[in-house]
Design an enzyme around this catalytic site. Structure first.
Site, PDB file in Angstrom:
ATOM      1  N   CYS A 140      41.258  31.902  36.107  1.00 14.01           N
ATOM      2  CA  CYS A 140      40.416  32.590  35.126  1.00 14.01           C
ATOM      3  C   CYS A 140      39.258  31.656  34.768  1.00 14.01           C
ATOM      4  O   CYS A 140      39.474  30.497  34.422  1.00 14.01           O
ATOM      5  CB  CYS A 140      41.231  32.922  33.884  1.00 14.01           C
ATOM      6  SG  CYS A 140      40.200  33.493  32.507  1.00 14.01           S
ATOM      7  N   CYS A 143      39.484  30.454  30.855  1.00 15.28           N
ATOM      8  CA  CYS A 143      40.517  29.581  30.268  1.00 15.28           C
ATOM      9  C   CYS A 143      41.224  28.724  31.308  1.00 15.28           C
ATOM     10  O   CYS A 143      42.171  28.012  30.961  1.00 15.28           O
ATOM     11  CB  CYS A 143      41.532  30.414  29.483  1.00 15.28           C
ATOM     12  SG  CYS A 143      42.653  31.360  30.511  1.00 15.28           S
ATOM     13  N   CYS A 163      45.093  37.836  45.845  1.00 16.10           N
ATOM     14  CA  CYS A 163      46.531  38.062  45.726  1.00 16.10           C
ATOM     15  C   CYS A 163      46.966  37.482  44.372  1.00 16.10           C
ATOM     16  O   CYS A 163      47.030  36.267  44.214  1.00 16.10           O
ATOM     17  CB  CYS A 163      47.214  37.342  46.889  1.00 16.10           C
ATOM     18  SG  CYS A 163      48.974  37.582  46.957  1.00 16.10           S
TER      19      CYS A 163
HETATM   20 ZN    ZN Z   1      41.836  33.516  30.884  1.00 14.62          ZN
END
Ligand code: ZN
Length: 189
Positions: A140, A143, A163
């Site tokens: 991500c 974060c 995936c």
């Molecule tokens: Zn995140």
């Protein structure tokens, strides 16, 4: 007595060499990168910054293991593997929108698969050479939580297969997105 000295040196040398080989061959190699990584992180501003302890308190154990410890859920075990609803898949840790149902497809791999993220800037990628494989990790972008891996055996138009672990994702249905948009536009009037 005279013979012992070189033996001792030889022993020290070989122990040293073995330790070095062990360090180089294992994940301990990462230790050498940490200073570099820390520098990178300081330059690369993340929207969400929490300590591992804070993440541990917020996230359920199974999600923590995937998102923060780079774990992988067993194939075909995840709730989004056979999931066909319309909407947006967001980061299970921070809620950052990551993937759209429009780009989800059935790869047969046992994990939710997408041929692209909802936006280029939604995810980051990093080389991952753990488990004797050369893979590309997907994180991500907001974060730094671990999501899964991206492979080059996906369908057109990208040829990519993101995936992703179901446990790394939350889902926002299309209806809620619509009402959210309506609410936002009503508030703006
Ligand atoms: Zn995140």
């Amino acid at each position: 007595m005279k013979m012992r000295k070189p033996n001792k040196i030889l022993l020290t040398l070989s122990v040293g060499l073995f330790s070095l080989m062990f360090i180089l061959s294992s994940d301990n190699l990462n230790a050498f990168q940490s200073a570099e990584e820390i520098k990178d992180r300081m330059n690369d501003e993340k929207k969400v910054q929490k300590s591992e302890q804070e993440w541990k308190e917020i996230l359920p154990d199974d999600e923590f293991k995937i998102l923060r410890k780079k774990g992988t859920e067993p194939a075909f075990s995840g709730k989004f593997n056979n999931f066909k609803k319309e909407g947006v898949f967001v980061c299970g840790a921070c809620g950052n929108p990551l993937f759209s149902s429009d780009h989800k497809y059935d790869s047969g791999s046992g994990w939710p698969s997408y041929y692209k993220p909802i936006d280029k800037s939604a995810v980051d990628t990093e080389p991952d050479n753990s488990l004797f494989m050369r893979r590309t990790e997907v994180l991500c972008a907001d974060c730094d939580s671990h999501l899964g891996h991206v492979f080059e055996d996906g369908p057109e138009p990208t040829g990519l297969r993101y995936c992703i672990n179901s446990l790394a994702l939350d889902f926002v249905p299309e209806e809620e997105l619509e009402s959210g948009k309506k609410q936002a536009s009503a508030e703006n009037k």
